[in-house]
Scaffold this active site. Structure first.
Site, PDB file in Angstrom:
ATOM      1  N   ALA A 156      -1.807 -11.680   2.505  1.00 42.22           N
ATOM      2  CA  ALA A 156      -0.730 -11.398   3.464  1.00 42.22           C
ATOM      3  C   ALA A 156      -1.300 -10.947   4.807  1.00 42.22           C
ATOM      4  CB  ALA A 156       0.213 -10.341   2.893  1.00 42.22           C
ATOM      5  N   THR A 172      -9.918  -0.850   8.648  1.00 47.33           N
ATOM      6  CA  THR A 172      -9.195  -1.620   7.628  1.00 47.33           C
ATOM      7  C   THR A 172      -8.616  -2.883   8.263  1.00 47.33           C
ATOM      8  OG1 THR A 172      -8.479   0.530   6.821  1.00 47.33           O
ATOM      9  CG2 THR A 172      -7.496  -1.382   5.758  1.00 47.33           C
ATOM     10  N   ASN A 195     -14.062 -12.044  17.233  1.00 46.27           N
ATOM     11  CA  ASN A 195     -14.598 -10.688  17.445  1.00 46.27           C
ATOM     12  C   ASN A 195     -13.646  -9.856  18.307  1.00 46.27           C
ATOM     13  OD1 ASN A 195     -17.029 -10.760  16.018  1.00 46.27           O
ATOM     14  ND2 ASN A 195     -18.168 -11.631  17.736  1.00 46.27           N
ATOM     15  N   GLY A 243     -11.804  -7.461   8.895  1.00 49.47           N
ATOM     16  CA  GLY A 243     -12.250  -8.734   8.330  1.00 49.47           C
ATOM     17  C   GLY A 243     -11.100  -9.737   8.235  1.00 49.47           C
ATOM     18  N   ASP A 244      -9.925  -9.268   7.834  1.00 49.84           N
ATOM     19  CA  ASP A 244      -8.768 -10.175   7.713  1.00 49.84           C
ATOM     20  C   ASP A 244      -8.340 -10.698   9.080  1.00 49.84           C
ATOM     21  OD1 ASP A 244      -8.741  -9.777   4.984  1.00 49.84           O
ATOM     22  OD2 ASP A 244      -7.329  -8.098   5.086  1.00 49.84           O
ATOM     23  N   ASP A 288       0.854  -1.190   0.000  1.00 49.38           N
ATOM     24  CA  ASP A 288       0.000   0.000   0.000  1.00 49.38           C
ATOM     25  C   ASP A 288       0.892   1.242   0.000  1.00 49.38           C
ATOM     26  OD1 ASP A 288      -2.228  -1.632   0.210  1.00 49.38           O
ATOM     27  OD2 ASP A 288      -2.295  -1.522   2.404  1.00 49.38           O
TER      28      ASP A 288
HETATM   29  P1  ATP Z   1     -12.921  -4.725   6.502  1.00 54.02           P
HETATM   30  O1  ATP Z   1     -13.220  -4.724   5.019  1.00 54.02           O
HETATM   31  O2  ATP Z   1     -13.062  -3.374   7.163  1.00 54.02           O
HETATM   32  O3  ATP Z   1     -11.688  -5.432   6.874  1.00 54.02           O
HETATM   33  P2  ATP Z   1     -15.207  -6.440   6.550  1.00 54.02           P
HETATM   34  O4  ATP Z   1     -16.211  -5.590   5.837  1.00 54.02           O
HETATM   35  O5  ATP Z   1     -14.634  -7.592   5.814  1.00 54.02           O
HETATM   36  O6  ATP Z   1     -14.089  -5.570   7.207  1.00 54.02           O
HETATM   37  P3  ATP Z   1     -16.786  -6.393   8.981  1.00 54.02           P
HETATM   38  O7  ATP Z   1     -18.022  -7.193   9.084  1.00 54.02           O
HETATM   39  O8  ATP Z   1     -16.937  -4.922   8.811  1.00 54.02           O
HETATM   40  O9  ATP Z   1     -15.890  -7.074   7.841  1.00 54.02           O
HETATM   41  O10 ATP Z   1     -15.874  -6.621  10.275  1.00 54.02           O
HETATM   42  C1  ATP Z   1     -15.267  -7.872  10.572  1.00 54.02           C
HETATM   43  C2  ATP Z   1     -15.266  -8.071  12.057  1.00 54.02           C
HETATM   44  O11 ATP Z   1     -14.519  -7.011  12.671  1.00 54.02           O
HETATM   45  C3  ATP Z   1     -16.627  -8.034  12.708  1.00 54.02           C
HETATM   46  O12 ATP Z   1     -17.251  -9.309  12.666  1.00 54.02           O
HETATM   47  C4  ATP Z   1     -16.272  -7.597  14.132  1.00 54.02           C
HETATM   48  O13 ATP Z   1     -15.793  -8.694  14.867  1.00 54.02           O
HETATM   49  C5  ATP Z   1     -15.098  -6.637  13.900  1.00 54.02           C
HETATM   50  N1  ATP Z   1     -15.537  -5.232  13.797  1.00 54.02           N
HETATM   51  C6  ATP Z   1     -15.721  -4.517  12.668  1.00 54.02           C
HETATM   52  N2  ATP Z   1     -16.124  -3.270  12.933  1.00 54.02           N
HETATM   53  C7  ATP Z   1     -16.191  -3.175  14.284  1.00 54.02           C
HETATM   54  C8  ATP Z   1     -16.547  -2.135  15.209  1.00 54.02           C
HETATM   55  N3  ATP Z   1     -16.933  -0.924  14.784  1.00 54.02           N
HETATM   56  N4  ATP Z   1     -16.498  -2.410  16.531  1.00 54.02           N
HETATM   57  C9  ATP Z   1     -16.116  -3.633  16.981  1.00 54.02           C
HETATM   58  N5  ATP Z   1     -15.771  -4.654  16.163  1.00 54.02           N
HETATM   59  C10 ATP Z   1     -15.799  -4.434  14.835  1.00 54.02           C
END
Ligand code: ATP
Length: 326
Positions: free
Chosen positions: A44, A267, A300, A270-271, A15
């Protein structure tokens, strides 16, 4: 010490983040506020999440089960590629399956953050991630118990290697990011499918955005399509919802609430979540616990730590930064 092995087959990107008050017009040169580089790519990031969540910050292994993490992917024969491999090795990741593409360039994401509007513009160059091409190549390491895929390398490689990993008896986790509809026959080769809400909408080709109330029905739909063991949809701050087949063929569904925390940057949340679950599966002998609730509580908690810090890889926590929050 018992060893579980996770292989992550996916992308490696650098990045390049430029912060600027505004985007220059054509022909204009503008002095910007800052420039940073960071290692990323969903592959990664997930490999780093696996490795960090199996180690304490000082590098020690906190319990009786050591987890080996291998990254499978490609970088260029450029300075980014060398630095990337060194960074992964510092995180205790086996890089022997990271190819250097002769004369190739490491994938990059040029991220332009326009400070006045808060908008991001991203110029993505897949580089070495796509140099592997569409002709099926066997990428699954023999010693892996758990194999984790995302969708940032050529789709045909993902499909071929999911099937191969299944045939070799590995536990297959697919995180469909970025999402594209999957061939129907592929579901039967996936042990654990993980999507976020919008990815779930794309996979089920629904124009109605997923609501938490819809989760039981939607989760069951994915198991009906053939997912072998567990379907999980992540719900941002609301945590995640899972549906798991039991040994007697019934389906158990549950919402596992996210942890309340102060959000700085989501960011790589999800990973981190995916990496945390892969570690739990590897520690449990290559399968989920019969009741995966505690595994999702851990995922979580790990993902919540990642949203408390800026950046992608830099924000992924170590195990001893997560356990006090369980
Ligand atoms: P990203 O693309 O931002 O990496 P994503 O869209 O793939 O994430 P999300 O569902 O937004 O996935 O988030 C993944 C996990 O991260 C959620 O299941 C939760 O455990 C945690 N998480 C995300 N946002 C929050 C938040 N605002 N507060 C607490 N936990 C969060």
């Amino acid at each position: 010490m018992v060893k579980g092995t996770i292989a992550v087959i996916g992308s490696l990107n650098v990045d390049c983040i430029t912060r600027t008050p505004r985007v220059p017009s054509g022909g204009e040169t503008l002095r910007v506020s800052s420039f940073d580089t960071g290692f990323g790519g969903k592959g990664a990031n997930q490999a780093v999440a696996c490795a960090r969540l199996a180690h304490n910050k000082d590098g020690s292994v906190p319990d009786t089960m050591e987890i080996k993490v291998s990254m499978v992917g490609a970088v260029g024969e450029d300075i980014f590629g060398s630095d990337f491999i060194s960074a992964l090795e510092k995180d205790h990741i086996d890089t022997s399956h990271v190819q250097r593409i002769p004369d190739g360039k490491t994938g990059t994401a040029n991220i332009i953050v326009e400070e006045d509007s808060g908008e991001n513009r991203i110029l993505f160059f897949p580089g070495a991630n796509y140099a592997i091409g569409d002709d099926a190549k066997d990428l699954v390491p023999e010693d892996a118990d758990v194999v984790v895929f995302q969708m940032e390398i050529p789709f045909q490689q993902v499909i071929h290697n999911i099937k191969l990993a299944h045939k070799k008896g590995k536990y297959v986790i697919l995180n469909t990011a970025p999402a594209t509809p999957l061939p129907e026959d592929l579901y039967g080769y996936i042990d654990c499918l993980i999507t976020n809400e919008s990815e779930a909408d794309i996979l089920r080709e629904s124009s109605q955005p997923l609501r938490v109330d819809d989760c039981p029905a939607v989760c069951k739909q994915f198991l009906d399509r053939g997912v072998r063991d567990v379907y999980i949809v992540t719900l941002g701050a609301q945590g995640a919802y899972y549906a798991k087949r039991s040994e007697i063929g019934t389906i158990n569904c549950k919402h596992v609430q996210g942890q309340k925390t102060k959000v700085v940057d989501t960011t790589a949340a999800g990973d981190t979540f995916v990496g945390a679950l892969a570690v739990k599966v590897a520690k449990n002998g290559g399968k989920f616990s019969a009741d995966p609730t505690n595994d999702l509580v851990f995922a979580n908690a790990a993902a919540a730590r990642s949203v408390e810090k800026h950046g992608a890889m830099a924000a992924i926590p170590y195990l001893d930064e997560v356990t006090p929050h369980l």
